[in-house]
Design an enzyme around this catalytic site. Structure first.
Site, PDB file in Angstrom:
ATOM      1  N   ARG A   1       0.846  -1.187   0.000  1.00 51.79           N
ATOM      2  CA  ARG A   1       0.000   0.000   0.000  1.00 51.79           C
ATOM      3  C   ARG A   1       0.881   1.237   0.000  1.00 51.79           C
ATOM      4  NH1 ARG A   1      -3.087   3.003   4.569  1.00 51.79           N
ATOM      5  NH2 ARG A   1      -4.569   4.270   3.376  1.00 51.79           N
TER       6      ARG A   1
ATOM      7  N   HIS B   1      -3.146  11.029   1.031  1.00 51.73           N
ATOM      8  CA  HIS B   1      -2.796  10.664   2.396  1.00 51.73           C
ATOM      9  C   HIS B   1      -2.233  11.914   3.082  1.00 51.73           C
ATOM     10  CE1 HIS B   1      -1.585   7.099   5.071  1.00 51.73           C
ATOM     11  NE2 HIS B   1      -1.290   8.194   5.763  1.00 51.73           N
TER      12      HIS B   1
ATOM     13  N   GLU C   1      -8.287   8.259   6.155  1.00 53.91           N
ATOM     14  CA  GLU C   1      -8.792   8.740   7.444  1.00 53.91           C
ATOM     15  C   GLU C   1      -9.435  10.132   7.405  1.00 53.91           C
ATOM     16  OE1 GLU C   1      -5.601   8.570  10.235  1.00 53.91           O
ATOM     17  OE2 GLU C   1      -5.522   6.383  10.255  1.00 53.91           O
TER      18      GLU C   1
ATOM     19  N   ASN D   1      -8.146   1.473   9.318  1.00 58.22           N
ATOM     20  CA  ASN D   1      -6.924   1.482  10.112  1.00 58.22           C
ATOM     21  C   ASN D   1      -7.316   1.158  11.545  1.00 58.22           C
ATOM     22  OD1 ASN D   1      -5.761   2.352   7.751  1.00 58.22           O
ATOM     23  ND2 ASN D   1      -5.471   4.468   8.422  1.00 58.22           N
TER      24      ASN D   1
ATOM     25  N   TYR E   1      -5.915  -0.039  15.569  1.00 59.07           N
ATOM     26  CA  TYR E   1      -4.812  -0.236  16.497  1.00 59.07           C
ATOM     27  C   TYR E   1      -5.254  -0.673  17.890  1.00 59.07           C
ATOM     28  CZ  TYR E   1      -1.872   2.072  13.018  1.00 59.07           C
ATOM     29  OH  TYR E   1      -1.195   2.383  11.862  1.00 59.07           O
TER      30      TYR E   1
ATOM     31  N   GLU F   1      -4.122  -0.488   7.831  1.00 63.54           N
ATOM     32  CA  GLU F   1      -3.054  -0.222   8.795  1.00 63.54           C
ATOM     33  C   GLU F   1      -3.310  -0.998  10.072  1.00 63.54           C
ATOM     34  OE1 GLU F   1      -2.140   3.799   9.819  1.00 63.54           O
ATOM     35  OE2 GLU F   1      -2.274   4.524   7.739  1.00 63.54           O
TER      36      GLU F   1
ATOM     37  N   TRP G   1       1.529  -1.665   9.126  1.00 61.09           N
ATOM     38  CA  TRP G   1       2.107  -0.334   9.122  1.00 61.09           C
ATOM     39  C   TRP G   1       3.342  -0.395  10.011  1.00 61.09           C
ATOM     40  CZ3 TRP G   1       1.258   3.922   6.334  1.00 61.09           C
ATOM     41  CH2 TRP G   1       1.887   5.116   6.749  1.00 61.09           C
TER      42      TRP G   1
END
Length: 516
Positions: free
Chosen positions: A100, A144, A190, A331, A333, A402, A445
């Site tokens: 990516r 981005h 995002e 994404n 986390y 991500e 990522w």
């Protein structure tokens, strides 16, 4: 609730993981044959060469040069502009099936529109061709973060509807020049979190906000500009999708989607107030973008709480936005608890949510460690959010764009904590696929250490270490690179068990906790 803890928590997310409740084993062969494993970077954070070969500044170049990112810049970053061939060879050696990347808008169109920069065009053609040469599938994000500074100066960037046509022109150049080799396009990265970070709290460029929700801003209004910018993001996205579908998709046969930032929210208690607050948090973070794309309009709670400050879509805009995706990129986390905070005054975009994250509430100052009651210790949180997206948004195809480990971590080549983190979440994805979620890919990522937003070179997410201090920016594989290679190329098994890291017993993590 304030959104500041959300972005701060991104800088500390490494504390928010632990083990699944039972052990499991799996290999690459347990995933569907067309599922892709990869890694990613972004142009601003990876390429460097910030003013080379005709590239003009982005708002992030300006932001870092003004000292707002702790004094560091991405002028060189990972030096990917010059070292991409060696990196792609490393990708092949590692076994990456997909990569990516993003395209720098001011490198390709230095004036934001109009003439194409031939050197920028040559660079991206070379990168794409090199990936294809090694059998690595390029997944390209158009935007981005790096808005051309010239457009920011001209009309304010994302707070002006003028950017919609300019973004569409940029997308048109990319589709025309690269689309014959690109199977997956993502319009932007995002937009939900960027609207908060740039226009509510103002610690992302262009630093627009209003007191008391942001400080040191160069203007702005936190009560309306997050909503204005998000609307423009969504309309620019749908314009690019409409262009691709009508002009390119039939012949190029690619897919196009959008990326959003996600957090799994869990009610702190079983009270009705906390359950409702958690739903509100999901609607404001996820539904802000996904509801218009899937259903044609914002969530009802957003329209109720924000009122006239939330600019509506016209009927024709709603029709164009609805269904404007072939897949959704997320994404992910960490997860956070949420509790109700109905006393918050409705004055800005973030407080409209009227819910409070408690991950950083009542932290005992003497411990400096998040209380266990305020942590989500479950790799399965990714499985939960994937199932939530499946059940709430008509089972969209999903790519994990991500997922990574690196902020706040003492850099080490023997990065066993990163291996544990990544393996646990990969296992969670497999569980979600077995639940019936349409998950089609996973990207770590990052592939190599890169410039991390706001933390510069103090954070290292890469599978490959980059010597930022050396003139050659040499790459060295970390243990996680070898681990990923064995999983992808050699059929090695990933085993997920109750993890000592979750109990603070791992020396790498324990040392960091002691210093925190």
């Amino acid at each position: 609730m304030a959104m500041a803890p959300l972005l701060v928590s991104f800088l500390l997310y490494w504390m928010h993981y632990s083990s699944v409740l039972c052990s499991s084993e799996f290999t690459r062969e347990d995933f569907p044959a067309d599922f892709v494993f990869g890694a990613g970077t972004s142009a601003f954070q990876y390429e460097g060469a910030w003013a080379e070969d005709g590239k003009t500044p982005s708002i992030w170049d300006t932001f870092t040069h003004e000292g707002w990112a702790g004094g560091s810049t991405a002028d060189v970053a990972s030096d990917g502009y010059h070292k991409y061939k060696g990196d792609i060879k490393l990708m092949s050696d590692t076994g990456l099936e997909a990569y990516r990347l993003s395209i720098s808008w001011p490198r390709l169109l230095p004036k934001g529109r109009g003439p194409v920069n031939p050197k920028g065009l040559e660079y991206y053609n070379n990168v794409i061709n090199e990936l294809i040469k090694y059998g690595i599938q390029p997944h390209v994000t158009l935007h981005h973060l790096d808005v051309p500074q010239v457009l920011q100066d001209e009309y304010g960037g994302w707070i002006s509807p003028k950017i919609i046509d300019d973004f569409k022109e940029f997308a048109d150049v990319c589709f025309k020049e690269f689309g014959d080799r690109i199977s997956h396009w993502t319009t932007m990265n995002e937009p939900n979190i960027n609207s908060y970070a740039s226009f509510d709290y103002g610690f992302f460029p262009p630093r627009r906000c209003s007191y008391p929700y942001g400080v040191n801003c160069t203007g702005g209004d936190s009560s309306v500009e997050p909503y204005i910018s998000a609307r423009n993001y969504i309309l620019a996205h749908s314009a690019a999708v409409d262009l691709y579908r009508n002009k390119y998709q039939t012949t190029q046969k690619g897919k196009i989607g959008i990326n959003i930032y996600t957090i799994w929210f869990v009610p702190l208690t079983n009270s009705t107030e906390d359950v409702v607050a958690t739903k509100r948090a999901h609607d404001f973070l996820l539904g802000w973008v996904l509801n218009p794309l899937v259903f044609g309009d914002y969530p009802e709670i957003m329209k109720k709480n924000a009122g006239s400050r939330l600019p509506p879509f016209t009927k024709s805009e709603s029709q164009k936005v609805k269904g404007s995706y072939d897949f959704i990129g997320i994404n992910y986390y960490f997860a956070l608890y949420v509790t109700d905070d109905s006393s918050t005054t409705l004055r800005d975009a973030s407080s409209d949510m009227r819910a409070k994250f408690t991950a950083f509430k009542d932290i005992p100052p003497e411990s400096r460690i998040l209380p266990p009651s305020h942590m989500i210790n479950d790799f399965g949180s990714l499985r939960k959010i994937l199932n939530y997206l499946k059940n709430t948004y008509n089972d969209p195809p999903i790519y994990i764009h991500e997922n990574g480990y690196g902020l706040g971590v003492v850099d080490t080549m023997n990065d066993v904590a990163r291996i544990s983190f990544l393996g646990g979440f990969i296992g969670s994805i497999l569980d979600s696929i077995r639940d019936g979620a349409d998950v089609r890919g996973y990207f770590i990522w990052t592939f190599v250490d890169a410039y991390e937003l706001l933390s510069g070179y103090n954070a290292r997410f890469g599978l490959y270490h980059v010597d930022f201090e050396g003139s050659k920016h040499e790459r060295t594989p970390k243990s996680s690179a070898h681990w990923y290679q064995h999983f992808l190329k050699n059929g090695s098994t990933i085993k997920i068990e109750n993890d000592v890291i979750s109990r603070g017993e791992h020396p790498i993590l324990q040392n960091k906790l002691s210093a925190f």
